[in-house]
Design an enzyme around this catalytic site. Sequence first.
Site, PDB file in Angstrom:
ATOM      1  N   ASP A 322      -4.533  -3.067   2.957  1.00 33.54           N
ATOM      2  CA  ASP A 322      -5.573  -3.859   2.290  1.00 33.54           C
ATOM      3  C   ASP A 322      -5.557  -3.526   0.810  1.00 33.54           C
ATOM      4  O   ASP A 322      -5.055  -2.468   0.409  1.00 33.54           O
ATOM      5  CB  ASP A 322      -6.952  -3.561   2.888  1.00 33.54           C
ATOM      6  CG  ASP A 322      -7.890  -4.753   2.770  1.00 33.54           C
ATOM      7  OD1 ASP A 322      -8.185  -5.160   1.631  1.00 33.54           O
ATOM      8  OD2 ASP A 322      -8.324  -5.282   3.806  1.00 33.54           O
ATOM      9  N   GLU A 325      -9.972  -1.018  -1.929  1.00 31.88           N
ATOM     10  CA  GLU A 325      -9.849   0.441  -1.865  1.00 31.88           C
ATOM     11  C   GLU A 325     -11.006   1.103  -1.120  1.00 31.88           C
ATOM     12  O   GLU A 325     -10.807   1.893  -0.195  1.00 31.88           O
ATOM     13  CB  GLU A 325      -9.766   1.003  -3.289  1.00 31.88           C
ATOM     14  CG  GLU A 325      -9.749   2.527  -3.345  1.00 31.88           C
ATOM     15  CD  GLU A 325     -10.192   3.064  -4.685  1.00 31.88           C
ATOM     16  OE1 GLU A 325      -9.985   4.256  -4.933  1.00 31.88           O
ATOM     17  OE2 GLU A 325     -10.774   2.291  -5.473  1.00 31.88           O
ATOM     18  N   SER A 415      -6.312 -17.983  11.328  1.00 30.51           N
ATOM     19  CA  SER A 415      -6.738 -19.165  10.583  1.00 30.51           C
ATOM     20  C   SER A 415      -8.214 -19.444  10.868  1.00 30.51           C
ATOM     21  O   SER A 415      -8.928 -18.593  11.398  1.00 30.51           O
ATOM     22  CB  SER A 415      -5.866 -20.363  10.963  1.00 30.51           C
ATOM     23  OG  SER A 415      -6.131 -21.455  10.092  1.00 30.51           O
ATOM     24  N   LYS A 418     -12.080 -24.307   9.449  1.00 31.92           N
ATOM     25  CA  LYS A 418     -12.205 -25.056   8.192  1.00 31.92           C
ATOM     26  C   LYS A 418     -10.872 -25.676   7.763  1.00 31.92           C
ATOM     27  O   LYS A 418     -10.825 -26.461   6.819  1.00 31.92           O
ATOM     28  CB  LYS A 418     -12.750 -24.139   7.096  1.00 31.92           C
ATOM     29  CG  LYS A 418     -14.192 -23.701   7.353  1.00 31.92           C
ATOM     30  CD  LYS A 418     -14.673 -22.703   6.327  1.00 31.92           C
ATOM     31  CE  LYS A 418     -16.127 -22.327   6.574  1.00 31.92           C
ATOM     32  NZ  LYS A 418     -16.356 -21.697   7.901  1.00 31.92           N
ATOM     33  N   ASN A 457     -16.679 -19.375  12.813  1.00 33.72           N
ATOM     34  CA  ASN A 457     -17.344 -18.244  12.159  1.00 33.72           C
ATOM     35  C   ASN A 457     -17.543 -17.096  13.135  1.00 33.72           C
ATOM     36  O   ASN A 457     -17.733 -17.300  14.333  1.00 33.72           O
ATOM     37  CB  ASN A 457     -18.709 -18.689  11.626  1.00 33.72           C
ATOM     38  CG  ASN A 457     -18.582 -19.808  10.611  1.00 33.72           C
ATOM     39  OD1 ASN A 457     -18.358 -19.578   9.444  1.00 33.72           O
ATOM     40  ND2 ASN A 457     -18.720 -21.042  11.075  1.00 33.72           N
TER      41      ASN A 457
END
Length: 636
Positions: A322, A325, A415, A418, A457
């Site tokens: 990622d 941090e 995915s 939306k 969602n």
Amino acid sequence: MKLVLLRFLKGRIVSPWLILAIDLALVINAFVLAYAVRLNVSLVNYPASNLIQNIIWVGGIYLMVFLLFGSFKGVIRHSNYNEFKQVLITTFIAFLFLITFSFVVRLTGINWVDISSLVLVFHFVTTVVLMVGFRIMVKEAYAYLTKKRTYTNVYIYGAGDMGQITLEAIKNDKDNEFNVVGLIDDTASRLGVKLHSYPVLSWDKAVETGDSRQVKVVILAIKNISVQRKHKITEACIERGWKLKIMPSVDSWVNGISNDKQIRDIRIEDILGRDEIQLNLGRIMEGLDGKVILVTGAAGSIGSEIVRQLLRFSVQKIIMLDIAESALYDLQQELLLSHSDAPFEVVLADITNKKRIADVFDRYKPQIVFNAAAYKHVPLMETYPYEAIRVNIGGTKNLADLAIQYNAEKFVMISTDKAVNPTNVMGTSKRICEIYIQSLSQLNNLNTAFVTTRFGNVLGSNGSVVPLFKKQIEQGGPITVTHKDITRYFMTIPEACQLVLEAGFMGVGGEIFVFDMGEPVKIVNLAKEMIRLSGLKVDEDIKIVYTGLRPGEKLYEELLASKENTLPTHHEKIMIGKVRQHEFRLIEQKIKDLLFALQIENDTLLVSRMKDLVPEYISQNSQFAELDHHIEHTVS
């Protein structure tokens, strides 16, 4: 007097040597009492020297056994079943030695120590009673002296294992705020009995007596309860004005320990989620066994839960990548506490930096990639389409291309609903990712299976309406809803990630898996439910205001475009979306042109290229709607 007792009972604790001395004194008194019982309470005619000799012998044996097994080293004020059991075992071993020795003495005719077997039996029983009684007395005295004088009367809903664990956790914490007055259960055979001196009541009986007992809270402690039943209990508690809390299941306990601090307020996720998903664990275990797995966006809501789910399996290594941090550090610290021996590593990197990501692939050689890295906030991406293209499309392309280059076995892209008939930049960027990932499956001699998972969602994810509404409620309102009719599909984070794992290993390549999201939820109803769960009243304590749809926002989300249909899979909640196929070479060139254009074109031109790639993209409530009017005018 109370202060003296507290000083004696608090602190590290009373010296273990003092406890040993008290235990030994109890052994001696128990022996004298046993002799008195044996001699009909007449010790006058019994030689004192014999009694003293026997006391020294018996006391010496018990002392050696106590020292050997350390029964005196426990914290007396926290004595529990295990310590009581240790007392029983220790005293029984001493008794067994003494009775065996006495038997041998009688067989050999040696007149040294002569203690009758009946005295030893009486002594053993009396010793156990006195030692356990001493510990219970100290425990209860400490609980009484330190007990809070203000507490909340509660019912525990559930008289099974979880209910008893919850009861024990509350009783063991002197600082807890709860005072249990009864248990509630739906099982007829348990009703009317007492459990640990507490009555087990039906719901109707609990309601009838709740006011007289001044009950304020109900703690739900039922294992494997259905969401529907949980929702009914929630509604019933709200109707009575009782606050509902919940004791999480065993696998959710912090560090595997049950205590009253685990008891939490019931959340909207608890009553809007669905029952536990049944996974094909065999297929998933086979796919993950001994594999090196890369999870991008690992510090996010979905990425971090995928990591937690993966830790259930015998993987070789999990690479958590990622760019955030602080969030990545927090995840690392969480896992070090809960899975200290787990095979994971953290990598701080940006997926748009292809050189950096290539180094990661070259070093770790990941066999499976879960790509959960993306920008997801619709209004922000509508304002900054450059970032949506750079990160969502460019980053995904980097990862997918490197997965092929390094012969990864599986690439699973996360995915969103939306992406279906998109009305905003964010959804369109994810649809372009879907198109690229699916088109890669057309390549010859491909060793990587590319799979896409699409869902709506997730409740409680970073930036979703649930944390927002919770914060607004804590601040006293109002809750802001964009439109009174807006609806969304919802799924809990664990449920979504479990389905991602399931779909990832049923796919052979090129599929877009669509999840059954259940029925859509009106956002205003969600807001009202959260207000009520907080013990407040809608429009009285917390108001709801409507702010209007944001740029690019839809009233209703879709999981499949109107021209698409689905095929069933072996899992009832996962379908395969039948979508239009795209020719790889054409799509690859258009995406390359789009990424190159980032350096030279403005937002309007960039979005125009996105509309060319995804013709069904029609902007809604957005500055880019003019591009659609231009297209319509050109066509006419």
